[in-house]
Design a protein around this motif. Structure first.
Motif, PDB file in Angstrom:
ATOM      1  N   MET A  97       0.831  -1.181   0.000  1.00 44.52           N
ATOM      2  CA  MET A  97       0.000   0.000   0.000  1.00 44.52           C
ATOM      3  C   MET A  97       0.878   1.247   0.000  1.00 44.52           C
ATOM      4  O   MET A  97       1.941   1.250   0.603  1.00 44.52           O
ATOM      5  N   ASP A  98       0.402   2.272  -0.635  1.00 41.50           N
ATOM      6  CA  ASP A  98       1.128   3.533  -0.742  1.00 41.50           C
ATOM      7  C   ASP A  98       0.695   4.465   0.392  1.00 41.50           C
ATOM      8  O   ASP A  98      -0.441   4.937   0.430  1.00 41.50           O
ATOM      9  N   LEU A  99       1.606   4.706   1.325  1.00 48.91           N
ATOM     10  CA  LEU A  99       1.294   5.523   2.499  1.00 48.91           C
ATOM     11  C   LEU A  99       0.855   6.936   2.115  1.00 48.91           C
ATOM     12  O   LEU A  99      -0.065   7.483   2.725  1.00 48.91           O
ATOM     13  N   ASP A 100       1.477   7.522   1.094  1.00 57.10           N
ATOM     14  CA  ASP A 100       1.075   8.872   0.671  1.00 57.10           C
ATOM     15  C   ASP A 100      -0.377   8.899   0.199  1.00 57.10           C
ATOM     16  O   ASP A 100      -1.125   9.820   0.515  1.00 57.10           O
ATOM     17  N   ARG A 101      -0.800   7.877  -0.528  1.00 58.68           N
ATOM     18  CA  ARG A 101      -2.194   7.833  -1.002  1.00 58.68           C
ATOM     19  C   ARG A 101      -3.160   7.641   0.161  1.00 58.68           C
ATOM     20  O   ARG A 101      -4.230   8.255   0.201  1.00 58.68           O
ATOM     21  N   ILE A 102      -2.792   6.797   1.105  1.00 62.82           N
ATOM     22  CA  ILE A 102      -3.647   6.574   2.278  1.00 62.82           C
ATOM     23  C   ILE A 102      -3.797   7.870   3.069  1.00 62.82           C
ATOM     24  O   ILE A 102      -4.903   8.259   3.457  1.00 62.82           O
ATOM     25  N   MET A 103      -2.683   8.555   3.302  1.00 62.79           N
ATOM     26  CA  MET A 103      -2.733   9.785   4.083  1.00 62.79           C
ATOM     27  C   MET A 103      -3.431  10.906   3.317  1.00 62.79           C
ATOM     28  O   MET A 103      -4.087  11.759   3.916  1.00 62.79           O
ATOM     29  N   ALA A 104      -3.335  10.919   1.994  1.00 62.88           N
ATOM     30  CA  ALA A 104      -4.055  11.916   1.198  1.00 62.88           C
ATOM     31  C   ALA A 104      -5.562  11.717   1.374  1.00 62.88           C
ATOM     32  O   ALA A 104      -6.313  12.687   1.529  1.00 62.88           O
TER      33      ALA A 104
END
Length: 52
Positions: free
Chosen positions: A1-8
């Motif tokens: 999973m892409d942490l930047d996408r989750i946090m966005a």
């Protein structure tokens, strides 16, 4: 999973919630101010080292 996408997505959700509550005159769930919510988000992003 892409942490930047989750946090966005998290950022979008939290700010959207704060916005409709502020416009409707409804208190935030934990009764902090909108500025305190933004400060909390900043701390989360800093701790995770994301977006930067």
């Amino acid at each position: 999973m892409d942490l930047d996408r989750i946090m966005a997505w998290h950022l979008r959700t939290v700010l959207g919630d704060a916005l409709w509550r502020a416009e409707a005159g409804v208190a935030l769930p934990d009764h902090r101010t909108s500025a305190q919510w933004v400060d909390d988000l900043d701390a989360r992003f800093t701790a995770l080292g994301t977006f930067g």
